[in-house]
Design a protein around this motif. Structure first.
Motif, PDB file in Angstrom:
ATOM      1  N   GLU A 572      -8.274  52.565  -4.178  1.00 45.31           N
ATOM      2  CA  GLU A 572      -9.674  52.606  -3.724  1.00 45.31           C
ATOM      3  C   GLU A 572     -10.197  54.046  -3.747  1.00 45.31           C
ATOM      4  OE1 GLU A 572     -12.216  50.890   0.061  1.00 45.31           O
ATOM      5  OE2 GLU A 572     -10.176  50.146  -0.243  1.00 45.31           O
ATOM      6  N   TRP A 575     -10.693  55.150  -7.397  1.00 45.96           N
ATOM      7  CA  TRP A 575     -11.892  54.561  -7.994  1.00 45.96           C
ATOM      8  C   TRP A 575     -13.153  55.271  -7.496  1.00 45.96           C
ATOM      9  CZ3 TRP A 575     -12.934  51.774 -12.086  1.00 45.96           C
ATOM     10  CH2 TRP A 575     -14.226  51.266 -12.234  1.00 45.96           C
ATOM     11  N   ASN A 576     -13.207  55.553  -6.203  1.00 42.82           N
ATOM     12  CA  ASN A 576     -14.376  56.256  -5.645  1.00 42.82           C
ATOM     13  C   ASN A 576     -14.527  57.649  -6.254  1.00 42.82           C
ATOM     14  OD1 ASN A 576     -15.002  54.075  -4.049  1.00 42.82           O
ATOM     15  ND2 ASN A 576     -13.903  54.843  -2.243  1.00 42.82           N
ATOM     16  N   GLU A 577     -13.377  58.315  -6.467  1.00 46.28           N
ATOM     17  CA  GLU A 577     -13.402  59.654  -7.078  1.00 46.28           C
ATOM     18  C   GLU A 577     -13.921  59.561  -8.514  1.00 46.28           C
ATOM     19  OE1 GLU A 577     -10.325  63.299  -8.057  1.00 46.28           O
ATOM     20  OE2 GLU A 577      -9.594  61.698  -6.760  1.00 46.28           O
ATOM     21  N   THR A 580     -17.646  59.109  -8.490  1.00 44.14           N
ATOM     22  CA  THR A 580     -18.327  60.370  -8.148  1.00 44.14           C
ATOM     23  C   THR A 580     -18.363  61.292  -9.368  1.00 44.14           C
ATOM     24  OG1 THR A 580     -17.464  60.151  -5.911  1.00 44.14           O
ATOM     25  CG2 THR A 580     -18.333  62.321  -6.515  1.00 44.14           C
ATOM     26  N   SER A 632     -12.251  44.698  -7.651  1.00 49.07           N
ATOM     27  CA  SER A 632     -12.266  45.338  -6.333  1.00 49.07           C
ATOM     28  C   SER A 632     -11.288  44.622  -5.395  1.00 49.07           C
ATOM     29  CB  SER A 632     -13.675  45.285  -5.741  1.00 49.07           C
ATOM     30  OG  SER A 632     -14.007  43.930  -5.478  1.00 49.07           O
TER      31      SER A 632
END
Length: 655
Positions: A572, A575-577, A580, A632
């Motif tokens: 998670e 994926w967020n990195e 961004t 997800s």
């Protein structure tokens, strides 16, 4: 004037040379780069034929290697000068390694296999000869070829330095990215016996997912574009890399690959599992490596558990008398069950698995392996069973392989991914029909250490569904290989390990017969290389001559799609990195570097799927950059099965 005249004869335009000798250095380098780029990208107008008495002589690759080295030196100097600027970073390092001391300190237990390993090491040690260029090291699986070849390379390097004053780089080449880490770690452990600290100018790993950082010394860690320059430029004494990187440079046409071509000169190249090269390229690779070693003052150590006919006998030197090792080993027997083909259901119905034994099933397709896993789980519900295939993300696969090594499971169902380099051991192996080298690789997973009085069993079976045999689906381009395998095995109900070499020699003899297995593509590529035809679009693989971009180590089996599976907290965060970084607008080069760095972390959670798999299962949404399909955590159960990985069948499709 004499030099200018010579260079004009080599093909450089006189006006370029006038600029050179007027000291316009920057312009000279740029003009040369443009010249070579143009020259490499178009087919040479003049057909270079060397004729002798009206008969075309053997391929002459001298000009091919000259052009590749010159081009490589130019782009390497240009990129390194602009990006690095610091000569200290590319200075050669001193290395020491004592493999025998390392083995001694491991404290090996007395066993027949370890005695044979020591015997092989001693025999190879006694054959240090700097006058040969091509060496072959043939030993049965599990005989310690990694350490043996590295020991030879280190000693050869030392002897070459004493005789010539040249420092040779060691390049260790492996077929699969998955085994790079384990082999590089072994080499690092050996180096640690002689060095307090190991830096990247001593040892570096390079594949397309290499971590982009370079440890220059105890106070300096380089990241980003400079680190990438150093890694991709092979600025290290020992480089551990893949077939893809090495052969796509040796027979390459892309700027990004060719930059490191100059590092191939004065090198000792260890090629592990050389038989993993597609058979159609044996002649091409054999000729290319032979000429390379001669023209670029290098050495090649080719390792295998079999004896593929890649080099002619007059150019290669055998480092040990391999037959005596096969004769003394009796760990395994192959049991031929090819006479009657079965469906997976029929196979499981007849199957018995003894409580006291461990079992490995290696199947040809994901479809058949998933079906077998499901049926075995129902039939042997009280046994510990696990599953391996490429539809499991690498992180999960590695965890399962660790568990298998520590004997947590006594029944394992897998696709071919366990064939090479995965050091696991079972009492009984079942292998769906495959070409003979693959069968012998699978046999290396049975009773590997030769313990106990019972031999390991390897059952060769032939499985099918209502559309035909699974073997034919997977080995479409290797139909001849399958036919030869079946013909050779027909005479044997069982085959003991000492007989393996006899039958594999027959196999490769037949494969070398050009009437049976065409080497046409090899011949056509050699002609392309000889005539400097690096890149072309309008050609057919059946042509008499094809450009180097016609050489594909990994066959293109249609489009691949990447699916990122958000399995845990780490996934998670990663994926967020990625999201961004992908939204940032900054320096294009730095952005590219950041994306490459995050893609390495992401790779642990990515599975590659083909069109058939994509259309068969629920399809996850594409990310906003149109790069990855994204599963997800909240929707895992729609697309991911905890036991068998990606792929949940349903009537409902999610877009």
């Amino acid at each position: 004037e004499f030099i200018k005249k010579e260079l004009v004869e080599l093909g450089l335009e006189a006006e370029i040379l006038d600029k050179v000798f007027n000291n316009e250095e920057t312009l000279f380098i740029q003009t040369l780069i443009n010249f070579f780029t143009k020259r490499r990208k178009k087919k040479s107008r003049d057909r270079i034929k060397v004729k002798k008495g009206g008969i075309e002589t053997e391929t002459n690759l001298e000009k091919y290697f000259t052009m590749q080295v010159l081009f490589s030196l130019l782009i390497d100097s240009d990129k390194s000068q602009v990006s690095l600027g610091d000569r200290e970073l590319v200075k050669r390092a001193e290395i020491e390694a004592d493999v025998e001391k390392y083995i001694e300190e491991q404290g090996t237990i007395q066993s027949e296999l370890n005695n044979l390993r020591s015997m092989a090491l001693e025999e190879v040690n006694s054959n240090i000869n700097i006058n040969s260029n091509i060496y072959t090291l043939t030993l049965p699986t599990g005989m310690g070829k990694t350490l043996n070849s590295f020991n030879y390379a280190i000693k050869l390097r030392k002897r070459l330095f004493e005789q010539t004053g040249k420092i040779y780089r060691i390049i260790y080449v492996m077929p699969f990215m998955s085994i790079i880490d384990q082999n590089a770690n072994v080499i690092e452990e050996v180096l640690r016996k002689s060095h307090k600290n190991i830096y990247n100018n001593m040892l570096c790993k390079h594949h397309h997912l290499t971590e982009i950082e370079w440890v220059a010394n105890e106070n300096t860690l380089i990241e980003g574009s400079n680190a990438q320059m150093l890694i991709e430029g092979w600025n290290s004494e020992i480089v551990v890399t893949t077939f893809q990187q090495f052969f796509s440079t040796l027979a390459g046409y892309k700027n990004s690959m060719q930059r490191k071509f100059n590092k191939l000169s004065n090198s000792i190249v260890i090629i592990d599992e050389i038989q993993a090269i597609p058979v159609k390229y044996y002649k091409f690779i054999g000729k290319l490596l032979t000429e390379y070693a001669e023209l670029m003052d290098s050495k090649v150590i080719a390792m295998t558990a079999t004896q593929p006919h890649i080099f002619s006998n007059d150019v290669s030197e055998q480092l040990c008398e391999y037959k005596k090792y096969y004769a003394q080993l009796n760990r395994t027997r192959i049991i031929n069950e090819l006479n009657y083909s079965r469906t997976v259901d029929e196979f499981v119905y007849d199957l018995e698995c003894a409580d006291s034994k461990s079992y490995l099933f290696i199947l040809n397709t994901i479809e058949s392996s998933k079906k077998l896993y499901s049926l075995l789980r129902d039939k042997f519900y009280d046994r510990s069973i696990t599953y391996l295939s490429t539809l499991l993300p690498p992180k999960v696969r590695m965890d399962r392989i660790k568990d298998i090594k520590s004997k947590k499971h006594d029944i394992v169902v897998s696709t071919q991914l366990v064939e090479a380099g995965v050091d696991i051991d079972f009492n009984v192996v079942y292998r769906d029909l495959a070409p003979l080298p693959s069968i012998f690789q699978s046999a290396g997973r049975a009773n590997r250490e030769g313990k106990g009085t019972n031999k390991g069993e390897v059952h060769i079976v032939k499985l099918k569904d209502n559309k035909g045999f699974y073997a034919d689906k997977v080995y479409r381009s290797a139909k001849t290989d399958l036919d030869i395998t079946e013909k050779l095995l027909k005479d044997y109900d069982t085959l003991n390990e000492p007989e393996f070499m006899l039958i594999i020699e027959k196999y490769f003899d037949k494969m070398a017969d050009e009437n049976i297995k065409s080497q046409h593509i090899s011949d056509a590529l050699l002609k392309g290389a000889e005539e400097h035809w690096f890149y072309g679009e309008n050609y057919s693989l059946s042509d008499e001559k094809i450009p180097l971009n016609g050489f594909e180590l990994i066959e293109n089996n249609g489009e691949k799609f990447q699916v990122f599976i958000e399995l845990d907290d780490d996934a998670e965060l990663i994926w967020n990195e990625y999201m961004t970084i992908s939204k940032q607008t900054e320096d294009k080069w730095e952005h590219k570097i950041k994306l490459k760095a995050i893609s390495r972390k992401m790779s642990e959670y990515i599975v590659d799927i083909n069109n058939t798999t994509k259309s068969k299962y629920n399809r996850p949404p594409l990310d906003s950059n149109q790069v990855y399909y994204y599963v997800s955590r909240s929707e895992l159960d729609r697309y991911y099965n905890e036991e068998t990985g990606y792929g949940v069948e349903s009537d409902v499709y999610y877009f």
